[in-house]
Motif scaffolding. Structure first.
Motif, short mmCIF file in Angstrom:
data_model
loop_
_atom_site.label_atom_id
_atom_site.label_comp_id
_atom_site.label_asym_id
_atom_site.label_seq_id
_atom_site.Cartn_x
_atom_site.Cartn_y
_atom_site.Cartn_z
N GLY A 98 58.12 -40.27 37.84
CA GLY A 98 58.73 -38.94 37.88
C GLY A 98 60.02 -38.94 37.08
O GLY A 98 60.64 -40.00 36.85
N SER A 99 60.43 -37.75 36.65
CA SER A 99 61.72 -37.69 35.95
C SER A 99 62.85 -38.04 36.91
O SER A 99 63.92 -38.47 36.50
CB SER A 99 61.94 -36.32 35.29
OG SER A 99 61.73 -35.29 36.22
N SER A 100 62.59 -37.91 38.22
CA SER A 100 63.61 -38.30 39.21
C SER A 100 64.00 -39.76 39.04
O SER A 100 65.16 -40.12 39.24
CB SER A 100 63.08 -38.13 40.63
OG SER A 100 62.78 -36.79 40.85
N PHE A 124 70.27 -28.43 39.83
CA PHE A 124 69.26 -29.13 40.62
C PHE A 124 69.95 -30.28 41.35
O PHE A 124 70.32 -31.27 40.73
CB PHE A 124 68.16 -29.63 39.68
CG PHE A 124 67.18 -30.59 40.30
CD1 PHE A 124 66.53 -30.28 41.49
CD2 PHE A 124 66.87 -31.78 39.66
CE1 PHE A 124 65.61 -31.17 42.04
CE2 PHE A 124 65.95 -32.67 40.21
CZ PHE A 124 65.32 -32.36 41.40
N ILE A 173 69.82 -28.16 32.38
CA ILE A 173 68.40 -27.77 32.45
C ILE A 173 68.29 -26.50 31.61
O ILE A 173 68.47 -25.39 32.11
CB ILE A 173 67.98 -27.50 33.92
CG1 ILE A 173 68.38 -28.67 34.82
CG2 ILE A 173 66.49 -27.19 34.03
CD1 ILE A 173 68.51 -28.33 36.29
N ASN A 178 66.66 -24.52 36.87
CA ASN A 178 66.56 -24.67 38.32
C ASN A 178 67.97 -24.72 38.87
O ASN A 178 68.70 -25.67 38.57
CB ASN A 178 65.80 -25.97 38.66
CG ASN A 178 65.72 -26.23 40.16
OD1 ASN A 178 66.17 -25.41 40.96
ND2 ASN A 178 65.16 -27.37 40.52
N ASP A 206 67.30 -31.89 30.64
CA ASP A 206 66.19 -31.97 31.58
C ASP A 206 65.32 -30.74 31.40
O ASP A 206 65.66 -29.65 31.86
CB ASP A 206 66.75 -32.07 33.02
CG ASP A 206 65.65 -32.18 34.07
OD1 ASP A 206 64.46 -32.01 33.73
OD2 ASP A 206 65.99 -32.42 35.24
N ALA A 208 62.24 -29.90 32.59
CA ALA A 208 61.11 -30.00 33.52
C ALA A 208 60.16 -28.80 33.44
O ALA A 208 58.96 -28.94 33.69
CB ALA A 208 61.63 -30.15 34.95
N TYR A 209 60.70 -27.62 33.09
CA TYR A 209 59.89 -26.39 33.18
C TYR A 209 59.50 -25.83 31.82
O TYR A 209 58.90 -24.77 31.74
CB TYR A 209 60.65 -25.33 34.00
CG TYR A 209 60.93 -25.81 35.38
CD1 TYR A 209 59.97 -25.70 36.38
CD2 TYR A 209 62.13 -26.46 35.70
CE1 TYR A 209 60.19 -26.20 37.65
CE2 TYR A 209 62.36 -26.96 36.97
CZ TYR A 209 61.38 -26.82 37.94
OH TYR A 209 61.59 -27.33 39.19
N THR A 236 58.60 -34.22 32.47
CA THR A 236 57.77 -34.60 33.62
C THR A 236 56.38 -33.98 33.52
O THR A 236 56.21 -32.91 32.92
CB THR A 236 58.45 -34.14 34.94
OG1 THR A 236 57.63 -34.53 36.03
CG2 THR A 236 58.69 -32.65 35.01
N SER A 238 55.01 -33.39 36.39
CA SER A 238 54.94 -32.81 37.74
C SER A 238 54.61 -31.32 37.71
O SER A 238 53.86 -30.83 38.55
CB SER A 238 56.26 -32.99 38.47
OG SER A 238 56.45 -34.35 38.79
N LYS A 239 55.23 -30.60 36.80
CA LYS A 239 55.07 -29.15 36.82
C LYS A 239 53.84 -28.70 36.03
O LYS A 239 53.37 -27.59 36.20
CB LYS A 239 56.33 -28.47 36.25
CG LYS A 239 57.64 -29.03 36.76
CD LYS A 239 57.85 -28.84 38.24
CE LYS A 239 59.05 -29.64 38.72
NZ LYS A 239 59.28 -29.47 40.16
N ARG A 246 53.52 -38.51 40.08
CA ARG A 246 54.82 -39.16 39.83
C ARG A 246 54.88 -39.73 38.42
O ARG A 246 55.08 -40.94 38.23
CB ARG A 246 55.14 -40.25 40.87
CG ARG A 246 55.06 -39.87 42.33
CD ARG A 246 55.84 -38.63 42.70
NE ARG A 246 57.26 -38.71 42.43
CZ ARG A 246 57.92 -37.72 41.78
NH1 ARG A 246 57.29 -36.64 41.35
NH2 ARG A 246 59.19 -37.84 41.57
C1 LIG Z 1 65.09 -29.63 36.93
C2 LIG Z 1 64.26 -30.69 37.57
N1 LIG Z 1 64.31 -31.93 37.09
C3 LIG Z 1 63.59 -32.92 37.63
C4 LIG Z 1 62.77 -32.69 38.72
C5 LIG Z 1 62.04 -33.86 39.31
O1 LIG Z 1 60.74 -33.90 38.91
P1 LIG Z 1 59.82 -35.18 39.07
O2 LIG Z 1 58.69 -34.76 39.92
O3 LIG Z 1 59.37 -35.48 37.66
O4 LIG Z 1 60.58 -36.30 39.63
C6 LIG Z 1 62.69 -31.41 39.26
C7 LIG Z 1 61.84 -31.16 40.43
O5 LIG Z 1 61.89 -30.18 41.08
C8 LIG Z 1 63.46 -30.38 38.67
O6 LIG Z 1 63.45 -29.14 39.15
#
Ligand SMILES: Cc1ncc(COP(=O)(O)O)c(C=O)c1O
Length: 399
Positions: A98-100, A124, A173, A178, A206, A208-209, A236, A238-239, A246
């Motif tokens: 995950g990017s986390s 975020f 972001i 977010n 970042d 992510a979206y 990521t 994830s979205k 992950r």
């Molecule tokens: C802006 C942003 N960065 C990173 C993440 C984390 O995503 P990941 O599932 O890749 O860890 C999120 C998840 O909500 C997010 O909103």
């Protein structure tokens, strides 16, 4: 003797994760608008099952042994970056859980206690908590309808320079932010890249979206505008596929990627899952899936926007062009932290704006995720929210 006596100072001060299940209620669980979860109806379940079988037939050893990330996944990430105008070499890409995980590795490489980090306000908090835990001092910069306020950034950088302080990075972001849902304009992207080079500050972009765009033309990532190597782009799957896989990544200066990798001591992120993501995504399938997701999320966003305008005309918001969230300004006098428990009592869960700021501000806002609930429950959720707001407003009416 207590077990807790063995904890480090950091562990003693640690807080539980922000993310958590809805508060216990006696009856039906509330409809949740609180978290950026994917709609499970949109997972490509059968194709993932088929791809799993194919991977186990064709890549058994690479997928199930200790092995590197699937090379096809790194190639896919590089090709997608290329499509956005970023020339990416494979040794400039790090795949992570995950990017986390990337956002958690960053402080290991960059932050000493007391270092300054610039973030958007709101932002975020999942990322910010990782920076804070490393001892970073946060400076929050305002966000408006066009994203991060770059003049505030310029002024802050200059003021810090006068104090001989060089922030370690700016975490931003830029697209469908977010929680605010807004997108950084092209002019501001250019200005941030200039400022980063002038002041020698890393930009952690970042995105992510970014792929979940319902309207309008894509904007170039700052990574594509940067000529001098001051941008680390974080992304990521994830979205656009499934958060439970992950799989996230970073692309940036080779030496920084190598340095981040040195702290990823558990080794390559799940070889099996990286084969699965690459296998699913082959032959344009991922892009087609993203187009389907955009069509569905666009409807959810429109449904929520319409319901809000109808049910809560006194609560303004900017309808986003993509992403997962609507950032709602509460009617005058309604405090987010007061509203949240009342909303739960009325069967809807929301994220108070205070959970999106580093300094406890944000009482005037709530974040509403339209991503998870089925379309036909979004209106019900907003109706419940409207009732909860009226209940909170009632005691102040007439006096
Ligand atoms: C802006 C942003 N960065 C990173 C993440 C984390 O995503 P990941 O599932 O890749 O860890 C999120 C998840 O909500 C997010 O909103």
């Amino acid at each position: 003797m207590q077990l807790a006596d063995l904890y480090t100072a950091q562990a003693r001060e640690a807080l539980p994760p922000l993310w958590g299940p809805s508060l216990e209620t006696d009856g039906e669980p509330p409809l949740s608008l609180a978290y950026g979860l994917a709609d499970p109806a949109l997972f490509p379940q059968e194709e993932l099952v088929d791809t799993t079988a194919k991977i186990l037939a064709s890549h058994l050893n690479d997928a199930l042994n200790y092995a590197p990330v699937a090379p096809a996944l790194t190639t896919l990430i590089a090709e997608r970056l290329h499509h956005e105008g970023v020339q990416a070499h494979e040794d400039e890409i790090l795949v992570a859980y995950g990017s986390s995980q990337i956002l958690g590795l960053l402080p290991r490489v960059l932050i000493e206690p007391g270092d300054t980090v610039l973030v958007e306000a709101p932002t975020f908090m999942g990322a910010v908590r990782q920076f804070k835990r490393a001892g970073a001092q946060m400076i929050g910069l305002p966000v408006d309808a066009h994203g991060l306020d770059v003049e505030a950034l310029a002024t802050t950088l200059e003021a810090l320079k006068r104090k001989n302080l060089r922030p370690k990075f700016l975490y931003t972001i830029p697209t469908f932010q977010n929680p605010a849902g807004v997108t950084l304009s092209l002019e501001r992207r250019q200005r941030i890249v200039e400022l980063a080079a002038t002041y020698g500050v890393l930009v952690v972009e970042d995105d992510a979206y970014v792929d979940l765009r319902f309207r309008g033309e894509p904007l170039p990532p700052m990574a594509s505008l940067d000529q001098e190597g001051w941008v680390l782009r974080v992304g990521t799957f994830s979205k656009i596929l499934a958060p439970g896989l992950r799989v996230g990544w970073a692309h940036g200066p080779r030496e920084l990627i190598a340095r981040l990798q040195m702290f990823k001591l558990e080794g390559a992120s799940s070889p099996f899952v990286t084969h699965l993501v690459a296998g699913f995504s082959a032959n344009g399938r991922l892009e087609q899936h993203i187009a389907d997701l955009c069509a569905h999320y666009a409807i959810k966003c429109a449904t929520m926007s319409q319901a809000l305008r109808h049910q809560l005309p006194e609560a303004p918001f900017i309808e986003p062009d993509g992403g997962f969230f609507i950032w709602l300004q509460l009617p005058q006098g309604v405090q987010a932290s007061q509203l949240a428990p009342v909303a739960i009592e009325h069967g809807v869960e929301i994220l108070p704006g205070t959970r999106c700021y580093t300094d406890g501000s944000g009482e005037a806002y709530i974040r509403l995720a339209f991503s998870e609930l089925p379309d036909n429950q979004i209106e019900t959720a907003i109706r419940r929210l409207s009732t909860a707001i009226k209940v909170v407003q009632r005691p102040t009416e007439g006096g």
